[in-house]
Design an enzyme around this catalytic site. Structure first.
Site, mmCIF file in Angstrom:
data_model
loop_
_atom_site.group_PDB
_atom_site.id
_atom_site.type_symbol
_atom_site.label_atom_id
_atom_site.label_comp_id
_atom_site.label_asym_id
_atom_site.label_seq_id
_atom_site.Cartn_x
_atom_site.Cartn_y
_atom_site.Cartn_z
ATOM 1 C CB SER A 90 40.223 4.853 -28.594
ATOM 2 O OG SER A 90 40.208 3.438 -28.318
ATOM 3 C CB ALA A 137 28.902 16.231 -29.188
ATOM 4 C CD GLU A 171 21.505 19.547 -29.453
ATOM 5 O OE1 GLU A 171 21.749 20.147 -28.369
ATOM 6 O OE2 GLU A 171 21.381 18.422 -28.847
ATOM 7 N NE ARG A 221 28.869 27.010 -40.569
ATOM 8 C CZ ARG A 221 28.534 28.417 -40.792
ATOM 9 N NH1 ARG A 221 28.448 29.142 -39.699
ATOM 10 N NH2 ARG A 221 28.772 28.839 -41.932
#
Length: 343
Positions: free
Chosen positions: A319, A263, A220, A222
């Site tokens: 984070s 993602a 999904e 490149r």
């Protein structure tokens, strides 16, 4: 004597007679010397790497030559081509040397997409200078110099010549669809891609030439030029791999087996097996990463490039302080098994 590759192709030429593209239905890797010998007299072939243009009148003799050495698959191609007026070529590569013509480049790209060779398993040096920029249209390949005339002629007949793209590479699916793959948007997989059996390429997935997957994968993101993805690895939506033409220099970026790029993640170093890069994190060879032990204690800070090729790693962004952390990845196998359950 051994030979490297053979292909009987049919293609498109410009109004000046220059090759724009060639379709090889059944390319051969390591063809037998008997096959080459059988067609030599018909072609006037005298050795070396050669792209020999042929005409329809030669097809009958070529078919007999193929049948004389039990090359039924090549004879079947000839049978279909009988009567055509389209340009045809037989390309013989004695060795895997740098290509010297457009038909030679297309034969090598076909070998990749037919899975006869793997990425980086073939010499493509100098290929860009041999591939013309072409207008890929609903009526096939058109030379850019011929395009205005063709567009005008179409309009005069009440039609529109639809230009899908202007590029050196066509889409792979117009030349071969390998067994056992799904490709949601075929324009996003270029000829010369190696798409492994069991691979699914979703709408936003992309696979460049001399790159691809070696087995089951969900793509999904490149896969850039030169990047190879191992069996069982997945590229999440919007993720990217740094190709050798886009900043990777001479480092061959690769993804090992059973890995996951989350993602919008990015990869700029060779990755070992069973590794995960969390969503949104781009890791290059020069990225400073902090190694953590099993208790999440800091061990040391190094460049990510020092971890190139090492397996069972989880790359994540802290984070709270923003640093990139690396620790042992224990969940990769189970995660990929679940993702591939319905591939």
């Amino acid at each position: 004597m051994s030979y490297f590759a053979f292909g009987l192709g049919i293609g498109t030429q410009s109004s000046n007679g220059d090759w724009l593209e060639i379709y090889y239905n059944a390319p051969l890797l390591n063809p037998s010397a008997a096959l080459i010998s059988a067609v030599t007299e018909t072609l006037g072939y005298d050795g070396g790497d050669a792209a020999i243009e042929i005409c329809e009148a030669q097809l009958k003799d070529l078919e007999a030559a193929f049948l004389s050495v039990d090359a039924e698959d090549q004879a079947e191609v000839v049978e279909v081509l009988k009567g055509t007026q389209q340009p045809m070529v037989i390309t013989i590569l004695e060795t895997d040397s740098s290509p010297a013509s457009t038909p030679e480049v297309y034969l090598k790209l076909a070998l990749l997409s037919h899975r006869l060779v793997k990425p980086h398993g073939i010499d493509l040096s100098g290929m860009f200078g041999l591939l013309p920029n072409v207008a890929w249209t609903n009526e096939g390949a058109v030379a850019l110099a011929d395009l205005p005339r063709r567009q005008l002629a179409a309009r005069a007949q009440g039609r529109v010549l639809d230009v899908h793209s202007v590029d050196k590479f066509p889409k792979m699916a117009n030349y071969v669809v390998p067994e056992g793959v799904r490709i949601a948007a075929t324009s996003r997989v270029r000829l010369g891609a190696h798409v492994g059996e069991g691979t699914t390429v979703m709408h936003e997935g992309f696979i460049n030439f001399n790159a691809g997957t070696l087995g089951v994968s969900m793509v999904e993101g490149r896969i850039s030029a030169g990047v190879v993805v191992g069996n069982g690895s997945d590229l999440g939506g919007g993720c990217s791999t740094m190709g050798t033409l886009s900043g990777g220099n001479n480092v061959l970026i690769s993804v090992g087996e059973n890995c996951l790029l989350g993602a919008n993640a990015g990869l700029g170093l060779p990755l070992g097996d069973r590794c995960t890069i969390e969503a949104g994190l781009y890791v290059t060879g020069g990225s400073k990463v902090t190694l953590l032990d099993e208790q999440n204690n800091e061990v040391s800070t190094i460049k990510a490039g020092e971890l190139a090729g090492k397996s069972d790693l989880l790359f994540r962004r802290n984070s709270q302080n923003g640093r990139i952390e690396v620790k042992t990845n224990k969940s990769a196998i189970q995660l990929n098994a679940e993702l591939h359950k319905h591939n």
